[in-house]
Design an enzyme around this catalytic site. Structure first.
Site, PDB file in Angstrom:
ATOM      1  N   THR A  15      94.390  22.354  42.702  1.00 28.50           N
ATOM      2  CA  THR A  15      93.237  22.572  41.835  1.00 28.50           C
ATOM      3  C   THR A  15      92.617  21.253  41.377  1.00 28.50           C
ATOM      4  OG1 THR A  15      94.401  24.545  41.046  1.00 28.50           O
ATOM      5  CG2 THR A  15      92.418  23.918  39.882  1.00 28.50           C
ATOM      6  N   ALA A  16      93.456  20.274  41.020  1.00 31.43           N
ATOM      7  CA  ALA A  16      92.928  19.000  40.533  1.00 31.43           C
ATOM      8  C   ALA A  16      92.089  18.307  41.600  1.00 31.43           C
ATOM      9  CB  ALA A  16      94.074  18.096  40.077  1.00 31.43           C
ATOM     10  N   ILE A  43     103.609  18.758  51.888  1.00 30.90           N
ATOM     11  CA  ILE A  43     103.807  18.654  50.448  1.00 30.90           C
ATOM     12  C   ILE A  43     103.115  19.815  49.764  1.00 30.90           C
ATOM     13  CG2 ILE A  43     103.438  17.237  48.398  1.00 30.90           C
ATOM     14  CD1 ILE A  43     103.418  14.797  50.224  1.00 30.90           C
ATOM     15  N   GLU A  50      98.055  28.787  35.614  1.00 27.25           N
ATOM     16  CA  GLU A  50      97.183  29.930  35.878  1.00 27.25           C
ATOM     17  C   GLU A  50      96.320  30.331  34.689  1.00 27.25           C
ATOM     18  OE1 GLU A  50      99.552  32.168  39.437  1.00 27.25           O
ATOM     19  OE2 GLU A  50     100.027  32.843  37.409  1.00 27.25           O
ATOM     20  N   LYS A  79      90.059  35.427  29.407  1.00 28.87           N
ATOM     21  CA  LYS A  79      91.006  34.973  28.391  1.00 28.87           C
ATOM     22  C   LYS A  79      90.230  34.516  27.165  1.00 28.87           C
ATOM     23  CE  LYS A  79      94.249  31.145  27.529  1.00 28.87           C
ATOM     24  NZ  LYS A  79      94.859  29.928  28.124  1.00 28.87           N
ATOM     25  N   VAL A 186     100.140  10.819  54.036  1.00 30.45           N
ATOM     26  CA  VAL A 186     100.006   9.403  53.696  1.00 30.45           C
ATOM     27  C   VAL A 186     101.385   8.842  53.356  1.00 30.45           C
ATOM     28  CG1 VAL A 186      99.034   7.751  52.049  1.00 30.45           C
ATOM     29  CG2 VAL A 186      97.620   9.618  52.947  1.00 30.45           C
ATOM     30  N   GLU A 343      99.213  25.117  25.750  1.00 27.53           N
ATOM     31  CA  GLU A 343      97.841  25.483  25.377  1.00 27.53           C
ATOM     32  C   GLU A 343      96.891  25.438  26.573  1.00 27.53           C
ATOM     33  OE1 GLU A 343      96.293  26.468  22.603  1.00 27.53           O
ATOM     34  OE2 GLU A 343      97.849  26.320  21.061  1.00 27.53           O
TER      35      GLU A 343
END
Length: 502
Positions: A15-16, A43, A50, A79, A186, A343
């Site tokens: 996601t990042a 990897i 989530e 949410k 890599v 959080e």
């Protein structure tokens, strides 16, 4: 301005990586930058984050994606807050909601601040946060936060989603924006004489060169920590959790728009509702319990002691790097640091890091002119989030295990958090303290007050006394009726999600 076209390599998907790719491709679409995401087939990704905060909606708006496009593909649900259970033993305060704020709350929040402030002074007023905010009513009635066109107020909300599917979806969006994708492992990063990353070497024998490298390699920090040796500042003294056990369960027949966080003996368990399943995890400290015992406790908590559902076990380190942008490398996501998932701040930190980097890079004419200011800004955000998370543990009233006793008596907290707690316990208005420290831009005043009141940091019932007419100037019946009327505008959560799927 330097208009040279830049080559950017993003190391790592997940996601990042794909959030970084989409934001850069969107903001620099007119610059002709060459953006390539390189991902190793060997990897895996952590893949258990989530939940989100409201900024994820802003991200989707920026990259031009509608809810009807991405939510069905990612089994996503809405949410509006987090329900905390069993974090406190104070009578009447064993559960509370940390709400995402809505514009109607501006009419009820003053009553919350008034009542909670006077209750700390010993006046017998309703001070539980669950009575004052629309999000709590939406959770109670299992309503979606999407208002009709004629509803005159904005509603802030986040999402729950399958993180693996979200990464795949964002990869497709990035491809439409011209981001290139390369599968390669890599193995090394070579530096030039100035200490910048010169190129990446792959197991396949290739050499990959760029002007800017974005490290999304996860906890390994392959570029920022391993290649550039940027020091890592651990938060282990104030945040004890370093492990998690996770597995899915069947979806409930009917579920509400919230994450549930339940305190257990050595940490806390999350429950996240997706359209096809529940995501479950137990975050705990290996200093106080071993992995097998933690998994057994978690299975018992879910009523799955005899289940053959296979669990995943994860280890993580809490803290952050000293520099998020070092030389010609930007660290994003777990490579730059991690607080913990309590959080759901991880994706917010990713978005903030990439967005502020783009801003600093542009303002500096695509140079490192504003690198120091950027690093200070992102580190301050990390530290502010850390303090808010630490506060959950420091103010606990649980004493049933050594874990909770150690948390409740932990003196390894920051001067910033210490000042906030001292202001609260001395009966002061912590709004002034938050403003003085410029913390309100990270977690707003309401969030801090909900945290402290929700866990029952008040005088005991026996210490309370009746107040005068001025103290009781807000009628709880009126507040309840206003919130109830606002809630009449919203559809049931499941029906709203079903409408997205056509």
């Amino acid at each position: 301005m330097n208009t040279d076209k830049k080559r950017i390599i993003i190391l790592g998907g997940g996601t990042a990586g794909w959030i970084a790719a989409n934001l850069m491709a969107t903001h620099w679409q007119d610059k002709g930058f060459d953006i390539t995401l390189v991902e190793s087939p060997d990897i895996g990704i952590i893949g258990v984050g989530e939940g989100s905060t409201p900024p994820l909606k802003a991200f989707m708006d920026v990259i031009g994606v509608e809810e009807s496009e991405w939510m069905p593909e990612c089994n996503a649900t809405y949410k509006v807050g987090i329900t905390f259970r069993d974090w406190s033993t104070k009578p009447g305060f064993t559960q509370y909601v940390h709400p995402f704020l809505a514009q109607p709350d501006q009419f009820t929040a003053p009553a919350f601040f008034h009542n909670s402030f006077l209750r700390r002074k010993g006046i017998d007023l309703e001070g539980h946060p669950d009575h004052f905010f629309l999000a709590t009513e939406l959770i109670r009635q299992k309503l979606a936060p999407v208002a009709p066109e004629n509803f005159p107020f904005e509603i802030a909300y986040g999402y729950h989603f399958d993180s693996g599917l979200l990464g795949q979806f964002l990869a497709r969006v990035a491809a439409r924006k011209g981001v290139k994708y390369k599968t390669a492992k890599v193995t090394d990063a070579l530096l030039d004489q100035q200490g910048n990353i010169d190129c990446l070497k792959t197991a396949e024998g290739e050499t990959l060169k760029a002007d800017l490298y974005v490290d999304c390699s996860g906890f390994r920090g392959q570029l920022i920590q391993q290649a550039l040796n940027v020091p890592f500042q651990s938060c282990a003294e104030s945040l004890f959790n370093d492990s998690a056990v996770v597995f899915p369960t069947e979806q409930d027949v009917d579920f509400g728009p919230h994450t549930i966080s339940t305190a257990l003996k050595y940490g806390w368990a999350w429950k996240i509702p997706l359209t096809n399943r529940n995501g479950n995890g137990y975050v705990y400290s290996s200093r106080f319990v071993d992995d097998d015992k933690a998994e057994t406790e978690f299975r018992a908590h879910l009523g799955l002691l005899d289940s053959d559902v296979e669990a995943r076990r994860l280890k993580f380190k809490v803290g952050r790097v000293e520099q998020h942008w070092a030389k010609n490398c930007l660290a994003v996501g777990l490579s730059q640091g991690f607080i913990e998932p309590l959080e759901a701040t991880a994706l917010d930190m990713v978005q903030e890091t990439v967005t502020r980097f783009i801003e600093a890079y542009n303002n500096g004419s695509h140079t490192d002119k504003f690198r120091s200011e950027f690093n200070n800004r992102i580190s301050a955000r990390f530290d502010a989030v850390r303090d808010y998370i630490v506060c959950h543990y420091r103010i606990t009233s649980r004493t049933d295990t050594d874990y909770w006793i150690a948390n409740g008596s932990n003196e390894k907290i920051s001067p910033s958090l210490r000042s906030i707690l001292m202001a609260w316990m001395s009966g002061k208005n912590i709004t002034d303290e938050l403003l003085d420290q410029k913390l309100d831009v990270y977690f707003p005043n309401v969030s801090w007050n909900c945290l402290l009141t929700g866990k029952g940091l008040y005088p005991t019932q026996e210490q309370l006394r009746p107040g005068n007419e001025l103290a009781h100037k807000y009628r709880m019946e009126d507040i309840s009726e206003f919130i109830r009327r606002c809630a009449l505008n919203f559809k049931p959560h499941l029906k709203q999600i079903e409408s997205l799927c056509g």
